[in-house]
Design an enzyme around this catalytic site. Structure first.
Site, short mmCIF file in Angstrom:
data_model
loop_
_atom_site.label_atom_id
_atom_site.label_comp_id
_atom_site.label_asym_id
_atom_site.label_seq_id
_atom_site.Cartn_x
_atom_site.Cartn_y
_atom_site.Cartn_z
N ASP A 159 0.83 -1.20 0.00
CA ASP A 159 0.00 0.00 0.00
C ASP A 159 0.87 1.26 0.00
O ASP A 159 0.57 2.24 -0.69
CB ASP A 159 -0.93 0.00 1.21
CG ASP A 159 -1.74 -1.28 1.31
OD1 ASP A 159 -2.50 -1.57 0.38
OD2 ASP A 159 -1.58 -2.00 2.31
N HIS A 187 -4.58 -3.47 6.35
CA HIS A 187 -4.38 -3.71 4.92
C HIS A 187 -5.73 -4.10 4.34
O HIS A 187 -6.03 -5.27 4.11
CB HIS A 187 -3.34 -4.80 4.69
CG HIS A 187 -3.19 -5.17 3.24
ND1 HIS A 187 -2.83 -4.26 2.28
CD2 HIS A 187 -3.37 -6.34 2.59
CE1 HIS A 187 -2.79 -4.86 1.10
NE2 HIS A 187 -3.13 -6.13 1.27
#
Length: 332
Positions: A159, A187
């Site tokens: 990410d 996440h």
């Protein structure tokens, strides 16, 4: 040469591992003079595929690989390992809810935590890639009580890499000119990609990303939602989860643990919360961290405005719910 280290990769016959194993074998994580013995774990039905992976490792003729141990046996896979890439999990498929993933995977990580506790070195560094990564890492650590909780982390580096690339592309600069983009929380699509404290090098001078962009609406809206939903977008386009980029991020994550972060630079990873930034303790929550001597520290004192506070609270709430569900599933 140095003594070889033992490195386990779970889900070793899968897509992410296929890219990751090559990076490890080339020395990109542990060093170009550090030999390794690869422990490759997968489930019994995948042993034929794993045999093919082992053939390819052999055919790459990589001098740092001094041994390969393919296995479906947890006691063999985790024996004396110093680094663990916990990649194997039921993959997320299009339309699948995270609770479906949690139900399928939490018991896998309970069993693997118990095996780590019994067979791995006590200084093993364990990073979880398989989703839902944060909660899988939390449960894995709970079932490995003899290994320090600080040795467990979950990957949000993918990410961070996505977010850093998005900012660089928006500003028209190279990736390495942008630093200290943060991923807070889970996440998942509740994560908070934060470039409010990031900097960019322009014309030889460092300036804040918000100042360089001069576009708060993009930074707080499109940027956030694009990064939050990037995994789903890859699945929609590719019909499979991210693999090459996930492997690169896993390598980046462990490389930082092993070698430390550069001065003035921090990285994002999910680690056990100590209550910093008002995040409930005992959650595996992504924070900005610095790393030295293979020990991480949460970066303290970053400004959190009302917008950011609300985002942190949303992702913490999701993680609390996941934790409750995971604990219940393990008691069934």
């Amino acid at each position: 040469m140095a003594e070889p280290i033992r490195v386990v990769v779970t889900g070793a016959a899968g897509q992410i591992a296929y890219s990751l194993i090559y990076m490890l074998s080339r020395g990109e994580v542990f060093g170009y003079d550090q030999p390794i013995i690869l422990h490759l774990l997968d489930i019994p039905p995948m042993m034929g595929v794993l045999e093919g992976v082992v053939m390819e490792i052999t055919d790459c003729a990589l001098p740092l690989v001094v041994g390969v141990v393919p296995t479906a046996d947890l006691s063999v896979a985790f024996k004396d390992v110093q680094a663990a890439f916990m990649v194997g999990s039921m993959p997320r498929k299009q339309g699948m809810e995270r609770k479906d993933l949690l139900s399928a995977n939490v018991k896998i990580f309970k069993a693997q935590g118990e095996a780590l506790d019994k067979y791995a070195r006590k200084d093993v560094k364990v990073m979880v890639v398989g989703n839902p990564a944060n909660t899988n890492a939390l449960m894995c650590s709970k079932y490995a009580p003899s290994i320090p909780k600080e040795n467990f982390s979950a990957m949000t580096r993918l990410d961070q890499n996505r977010a850093q690339a998005a900012v660089a592309n928006r500003l028209g600069v190279r990736i390495n000119q942008v630093k200290n983009v943060i991923i807070w929380g889970n996440h998942s699509s509740t994560q908070f990609p934060d470039a409010l404290n990031a900097t960019v090098e322009v014309g030889g001078a460092s300036k804040s990303v918000p100042q360089a962009l001069n576009n708060d609406p993009w930074l707080k809206e499109e940027f956030v939602t694009t990064v939050q939903n990037r995994g789903a977008a890859v699945i929609a386009a590719r019909k499979m989860s991210s693999a090459m980029s996930a492997a690169k991020a896993a390598a980046d994550h462990m490389k930082d643990i092993w070698n430390g972060t550069a001065p003035g630079t921090y990285t994002s990873m999910a680690v056990l919360s100590d209550g910093s930034y008002g995040v409930p303790a005992d959650l595996m929550f992504s924070f900005p961290v610095t790393i030295a001597n293979r020990e991480w520290k949460i970066v303290q004192g970053l400004p959190i405005d009302d917008f950011s506070r609300a985002k942190l609270d949303i992702t913490a709430k999701e993680l609390l719910e996941e934790k409750e569900d995971a604990v219940a599933l393990c008691q069934d």
